[in-house]
Design a protein around this motif. Sequence first.
Motif, PDB file in Angstrom:
ATOM      1  N   ILE A  26       0.837  -1.206   0.000  1.00 28.83           N
ATOM      2  CA  ILE A  26       0.000   0.000   0.000  1.00 28.83           C
ATOM      3  C   ILE A  26       0.870   1.254   0.000  1.00 28.83           C
ATOM      4  CG2 ILE A  26      -1.531   1.354   1.452  1.00 28.83           C
ATOM      5  CD1 ILE A  26      -2.937  -1.265   2.177  1.00 28.83           C
ATOM      6  N   MET A  27       1.858   1.268   0.887  1.00 27.64           N
ATOM      7  CA  MET A  27       2.712   2.464   0.989  1.00 27.64           C
ATOM      8  C   MET A  27       3.476   2.680  -0.318  1.00 27.64           C
ATOM      9  SD  MET A  27       2.022   3.652   3.903  1.00 27.64           S
ATOM     10  CE  MET A  27       3.218   4.967   4.088  1.00 27.64           C
ATOM     11  N   THR A  28       4.063   1.609  -0.859  1.00 24.28           N
ATOM     12  CA  THR A  28       4.867   1.772  -2.061  1.00 24.28           C
ATOM     13  C   THR A  28       4.013   2.220  -3.237  1.00 24.28           C
ATOM     14  OG1 THR A  28       6.243  -0.009  -1.241  1.00 24.28           O
ATOM     15  CG2 THR A  28       6.562   0.641  -3.517  1.00 24.28           C
ATOM     16  N   PHE A  29       2.844   1.599  -3.375  1.00 20.39           N
ATOM     17  CA  PHE A  29       1.973   1.982  -4.481  1.00 20.39           C
ATOM     18  C   PHE A  29       1.584   3.449  -4.360  1.00 20.39           C
ATOM     19  CE2 PHE A  29      -2.172   2.575  -6.453  1.00 20.39           C
ATOM     20  CZ  PHE A  29      -1.958   2.028  -7.698  1.00 20.39           C
ATOM     21  N   MET A  30       1.207   3.838  -3.134  1.00 22.13           N
ATOM     22  CA  MET A  30       0.767   5.214  -2.915  1.00 22.13           C
ATOM     23  C   MET A  30       1.890   6.186  -3.249  1.00 22.13           C
ATOM     24  SD  MET A  30       1.029   7.777  -0.512  1.00 22.13           S
ATOM     25  CE  MET A  30       1.349   7.170   1.111  1.00 22.13           C
ATOM     26  N   LEU A  31       3.099   5.866  -2.790  1.00 21.86           N
ATOM     27  CA  LEU A  31       4.225   6.770  -3.037  1.00 21.86           C
ATOM     28  C   LEU A  31       4.558   6.814  -4.526  1.00 21.86           C
ATOM     29  CD1 LEU A  31       6.408   5.748  -0.001  1.00 21.86           C
ATOM     30  CD2 LEU A  31       5.427   7.997  -0.405  1.00 21.86           C
ATOM     31  N   ALA A  32       4.496   5.651  -5.173  1.00 25.09           N
ATOM     32  CA  ALA A  32       4.889   5.601  -6.583  1.00 25.09           C
ATOM     33  C   ALA A  32       3.880   6.325  -7.456  1.00 25.09           C
ATOM     34  CB  ALA A  32       5.031   4.146  -7.028  1.00 25.09           C
ATOM     35  N   CYS A  90      -5.872   5.229  -5.287  1.00 25.60           N
ATOM     36  CA  CYS A  90      -5.164   4.744  -4.086  1.00 25.60           C
ATOM     37  C   CYS A  90      -6.137   4.090  -3.116  1.00 25.60           C
ATOM     38  CB  CYS A  90      -4.468   5.901  -3.365  1.00 25.60           C
ATOM     39  SG  CYS A  90      -2.869   6.219  -4.045  1.00 25.60           S
ATOM     40  N   THR A  91      -7.298   4.727  -2.932  1.00 29.07           N
ATOM     41  CA  THR A  91      -8.284   4.176  -2.007  1.00 29.07           C
ATOM     42  C   THR A  91      -8.725   2.793  -2.472  1.00 29.07           C
ATOM     43  OG1 THR A  91      -9.019   6.444  -1.741  1.00 29.07           O
ATOM     44  CG2 THR A  91     -10.390   4.741  -0.771  1.00 29.07           C
ATOM     45  N   ILE A  92      -8.992   2.690  -3.758  1.00 31.28           N
ATOM     46  CA  ILE A  92      -9.415   1.385  -4.287  1.00 31.28           C
ATOM     47  C   ILE A  92      -8.306   0.357  -4.076  1.00 31.28           C
ATOM     48  CG2 ILE A  92     -10.003   0.131  -6.398  1.00 31.28           C
ATOM     49  CD1 ILE A  92     -11.438   2.647  -7.340  1.00 31.28           C
ATOM     50  N   PHE A  93      -7.082   0.786  -4.330  1.00 30.03           N
ATOM     51  CA  PHE A  93      -5.958  -0.136  -4.156  1.00 30.03           C
ATOM     52  C   PHE A  93      -5.878  -0.614  -2.707  1.00 30.03           C
ATOM     53  CE2 PHE A  93      -1.502  -1.199  -3.400  1.00 30.03           C
ATOM     54  CZ  PHE A  93      -1.264  -2.056  -4.460  1.00 30.03           C
ATOM     55  N   ILE A  94      -6.050   0.319  -1.770  1.00 29.03           N
ATOM     56  CA  ILE A  94      -5.993  -0.065  -0.356  1.00 29.03           C
ATOM     57  C   ILE A  94      -7.057  -1.114  -0.048  1.00 29.03           C
ATOM     58  CG2 ILE A  94      -6.402   0.765   1.989  1.00 29.03           C
ATOM     59  CD1 ILE A  94      -5.145   3.411   1.111  1.00 29.03           C
ATOM     60  N   PHE A  95      -8.277  -0.871  -0.530  1.00 26.09           N
ATOM     61  CA  PHE A  95      -9.350  -1.819  -0.245  1.00 26.09           C
ATOM     62  C   PHE A  95      -9.066  -3.172  -0.877  1.00 26.09           C
ATOM     63  CE2 PHE A  95     -11.961   1.886   0.963  1.00 26.09           C
ATOM     64  CZ  PHE A  95     -12.345   1.404   2.198  1.00 26.09           C
ATOM     65  N   SER A 130      -5.695   8.418   7.716  1.00 24.45           N
ATOM     66  CA  SER A 130      -5.853   8.465   6.254  1.00 24.45           C
ATOM     67  C   SER A 130      -4.801   9.340   5.557  1.00 24.45           C
ATOM     68  CB  SER A 130      -7.264   8.916   5.894  1.00 24.45           C
ATOM     69  OG  SER A 130      -7.448  10.261   6.240  1.00 24.45           O
ATOM     70  N   PRO A 131      -4.333  10.440   6.164  1.00 19.34           N
ATOM     71  CA  PRO A 131      -3.308  11.229   5.456  1.00 19.34           C
ATOM     72  C   PRO A 131      -2.054  10.433   5.135  1.00 19.34           C
ATOM     73  CG  PRO A 131      -4.218  12.510   7.245  1.00 19.34           C
ATOM     74  CD  PRO A 131      -4.772  11.125   7.397  1.00 19.34           C
ATOM     75  N   LEU A 132      -1.771   9.403   5.968  1.00 20.82           N
ATOM     76  CA  LEU A 132      -0.571   8.596   5.700  1.00 20.82           C
ATOM     77  C   LEU A 132      -0.740   7.774   4.434  1.00 20.82           C
ATOM     78  CD1 LEU A 132       0.430   7.171   9.166  1.00 20.82           C
ATOM     79  CD2 LEU A 132       1.486   8.982   7.853  1.00 20.82           C
ATOM     80  N   LEU A 133      -1.985   7.479   4.098  1.00 24.16           N
ATOM     81  CA  LEU A 133      -2.252   6.616   2.956  1.00 24.16           C
ATOM     82  C   LEU A 133      -2.667   7.432   1.734  1.00 24.16           C
ATOM     83  CD1 LEU A 133      -4.272   3.972   4.978  1.00 24.16           C
ATOM     84  CD2 LEU A 133      -1.864   3.888   4.367  1.00 24.16           C
ATOM     85  N   THR A 134      -2.578   8.748   1.852  1.00 24.19           N
ATOM     86  CA  THR A 134      -2.964   9.625   0.753  1.00 24.19           C
ATOM     87  C   THR A 134      -1.707  10.087   0.026  1.00 24.19           C
ATOM     88  OG1 THR A 134      -4.744  10.401   2.149  1.00 24.19           O
ATOM     89  CG2 THR A 134      -4.271  11.708   0.208  1.00 24.19           C
ATOM     90  N   PRO A 135      -1.701  10.066  -1.318  1.00 20.83           N
ATOM     91  CA  PRO A 135      -0.517  10.554  -2.024  1.00 20.83           C
ATOM     92  C   PRO A 135      -0.198  11.995  -1.633  1.00 20.83           C
ATOM     93  CG  PRO A 135      -2.042   9.506  -3.543  1.00 20.83           C
ATOM     94  CD  PRO A 135      -2.738   9.583  -2.231  1.00 20.83           C
TER      95      PRO A 135
END
Lengths: 358, 399, 280
Positions: free
Chosen positions: B326-332, B379-384, C125-130
């Motif tokens: 999740i973190m890597t996808f979000m950052l990328a 990103c939200t969809i990916f997390i879910f 949620s901010p941690l998971l937001t680009p």
Amino acid sequence: MQGQEVALERLGMRFGEFTAVEPTDLTIKAGEFFSILGPSGCGKTTILRMVSGFQRPSEGRVLIGGQDMTALPPNKRPTALIFQTLALFPLMTIWENVAFGLEAQGVPKAQRRKRAEELLDLVALGGQEEKRPAQLSGGQRQRVAVARALAVEPAVLLLDEPLSALDLKLRQHMRAELKTIQRRTGVTFIYITHDQGEALAMSDRVAVMRAGRVEQVGPTEEIYNRPATSFAATFVGENNLFRGKTTRAEGGLAEISTPFGLLRGENADSLALGEEAMLFIRPERLAPARPEHDLRLKAQVERADLEGPFFNLFLRAGDQRILLQLPNEGATPPEGEMELGFSSRDARVLRAGALAHG
Amino acid sequence: MGEMIRFYGRFLTGLILALVAFWFCALILMPQISMIQRAFHYEARDGAAAQAVLEANRLQQRVATMEFDIRALEREVAAGGAGAAPAAPSPSNPFAGLPSPGAPRPGFAPSPGGAAAEAPEARLERLKTEREGLTASIAGARAEAQRLRAEEVAAQGWSLRNFTLMSPLHWRIFGLTLVYALCVTVLSFLVCYPIAYAAAQAKTPRRTALLLLALTIPYALNELLRIFAWTMILANQGLLNQTLDALGIIDLSQGGAVRWLASNGSVFLVMVYTYMLFMVFPIYGSLETLDRNQIEAAKDLGASSWRIHWRVALPHARPGVAVGAIMTFMLAVGSLSVPQLVGPGLHPDWFSQIVNRNFFESNNWNVGSAQALLLLVSCTIFIFLVMRIFRVGIREIAR
Amino acid sequence: MSAQTKAPADWSGVILKAYVALFLGFMFLPILLMAGAAFNANPTPSALDWRGFTTDWFTGRTDEAGRVLVRGLPQETRFLQGLKHSILIALGVIAISVPLGLAGALLLTRLGGRATGPLYTALVSPLLTPGIVLGVSTMIFWRDAFGVQAGLFTAMLAQSCFIASYCMLMFMARLQRQDRSLEEAALDLGASGFFAFRRVTLPYLAPTIVAASAIAFLQSNENYNTTFFAIGSSWTLVTEIGARMRFGVSPTINAIGVIFILLTVVFAALWAFSLRKKTA
């Protein structure tokens, strides 16, 4: 410091479907050493938390010294609680711990320090003021917790199994010490424990609790010698149990029919004929049959354990297990079959009900 | 809540609530709402109506020059016109040569060559009819402009236009960016899992600590400086090409440099490098709790290393892998720095660069908001999806 | 039997070791190269094309008349100004996100009940937001709602938004290990909620407050994506480095990198030293 009376009026606690404490009436006299005894989960800690103010009861009232305290938060009540974990403040020195309540009241530092020293002397910890809790032994920490609670001059001191973390020797020593402190200060002590020995040794009176309900309240001798329910009979001390139906009830005695014939005992529950009953006889009231015994039975000795001043004799008669305490008078304990006897005055017949050990 | 007040008192409870409310409203919720508002708010810019108005104005100007010509011709005709040179219409009609698409256009084309042969009276007649025709077209153009304007005004406000009007190219870039980010995530997992495993199962705690320290030290360096270090390696005259040159694989002096920068490969590589810790540490965290005896037991039963990982270690690392992914996808997916700095001239851009351009170059915030919202939603969809696939809860995710 | 099962295990061990070594090379090689180039006189950052050792990129070089011969860090005023901005923002971020994170953690650990689930999700949620979304949305909100132009202030708020979540997680971890009865004991002894918090809970949290502040400071200085979008026409050291990398690099960037590395090593050493002192 002056102890005050604590009165619980229909005090009950429900968490959703679960009833932790059924509505209870209980009066603890001013200056009394009162114990609430029961197995874990019986609701005794909930009662304590309701008295100290950490939990709001779902019904009923708590009165301390005649004043309704139900709505007051813990910091407005004349109670002090000694936690099971002691909850000493690890980052403060011993004297700061003891003086914490005074600090919260805004007492000047010099005065606080003086009072802390007095209290530490009271619990025999003079000279340890500058140490931190981690540097003290278990028993010393125990005493710091007592001193800290007494510093706010509470009318009621609540103790939540404070000795459970100590080893046996220290526990016995602290029992005596707590009792002495209670006598000296005159504060009302409410002591929560699951250890019946502790409760009997220290208390003036004891309440026996089971499943959110107080089963018996009374002085220690009464709790031990005249248990009111089958649970109290088995939870406090050891007891031999014989089951049967009542066949006779007259003159304060009840007779029940058992596989060992008819047995008699004090009819404490005023049982009627034909009722399911339990007869209890303490191991120390059983003995090898003597002439004065009006009740007798035969049993096989299985094992004899030496407990120092006495032997625990484990006997069996058919399916019935029997425990007998025989004073150690220098002789070897008996073996094989023996005849036991007891006096019906020492036995107690109660309505069949829940037992402490399954 | 009642218990909190009992615990902390009214003042402290109030303060805590106020702080959390401020955080949630002013820093999290309201900004997102503003962005979403803009994303669904269409702003007409350089639309068809503006074009129509421009066209009408252009025609108007032509009529004006024509009037000028007509007046000159009229004077000429009145003066007998003999021998007088005709007023040159061409310089006074600078728009004639320009194409004006979208507006009705009469077939007026002044021909200076023919003008000399034409009699002034005839020309005057012709100009007058043409002027009439033009005036009519102007009225038409103005009406059209008004209609378009009204249409645009109606279209302004709440609509999906910021999304529906996004060019197919941008949609394609958006899709590609998601795929790229997924590639980075998978690559990162493949690279990091063995390291996390090595750290978690190291023989001594000292070794674990050393390995973790070695992983952390490069992260003391700023993200951009880490990227910068890589551009030095990947540059045309950088370490990589020089090494290849020394090995005789390429010949730098003959201009045989491989262009590593500005390729998706290098962007992936640098991203994996830059965001590695976000994959290593979660996996390490969950592998750390794996009882070493389990692995020993599996080995004892004769399981191959591959099987041990597949059946014992990986399932245990599940929550960590989920967090890392999740973190890597979000950052990328949201990374601006890496594509911007590793791949200047990279074509096509990454989506974050498109967003950047909409905000800071074409000043089109609403479209930019719509695109940022797309990133957020993906990103939200990916997390879910990850939570579903790896069967982990939100509590396990954010630790 | 045992030899058979052990042989493949050893092989995989060797492969793993080799991989770890390779990996560490992969981690450190770029850093070493970058540090090397900071001392190379070559004006194009490179550690290979060596043109002699110099520290000019750190100190700059001027002639007697004060004319600049080599632009080093002292001449790069935008870097210095950016550093000032970075520190300013970081201090603001600490001041905002540590209290917010603490409040969130207290609320979540003490509230109990059903509300905590959604609230927790909202606050992390901010941690998971680009980062790009955080930056953009903050910039838009403050301009649309209050007419505040993007700048240091909005950058600070955008960073605080997610750094507060980091702080909150740190505080929650610490609070969950706290013995609740300590606070109860304080209240029971007559302390007010505020006094109990100040005298018992806050001292307990003190190490975490220090750690959270340090993390907030580092995170704030490190951040590029969010800051880039929220800072408008102003700049921090990091966004300036980014801008410089797009429009012509200079070994001064390497010099900054070296300084970062040195600072890290010094702080890590101090940290380790203080830990050792504590345990001793």
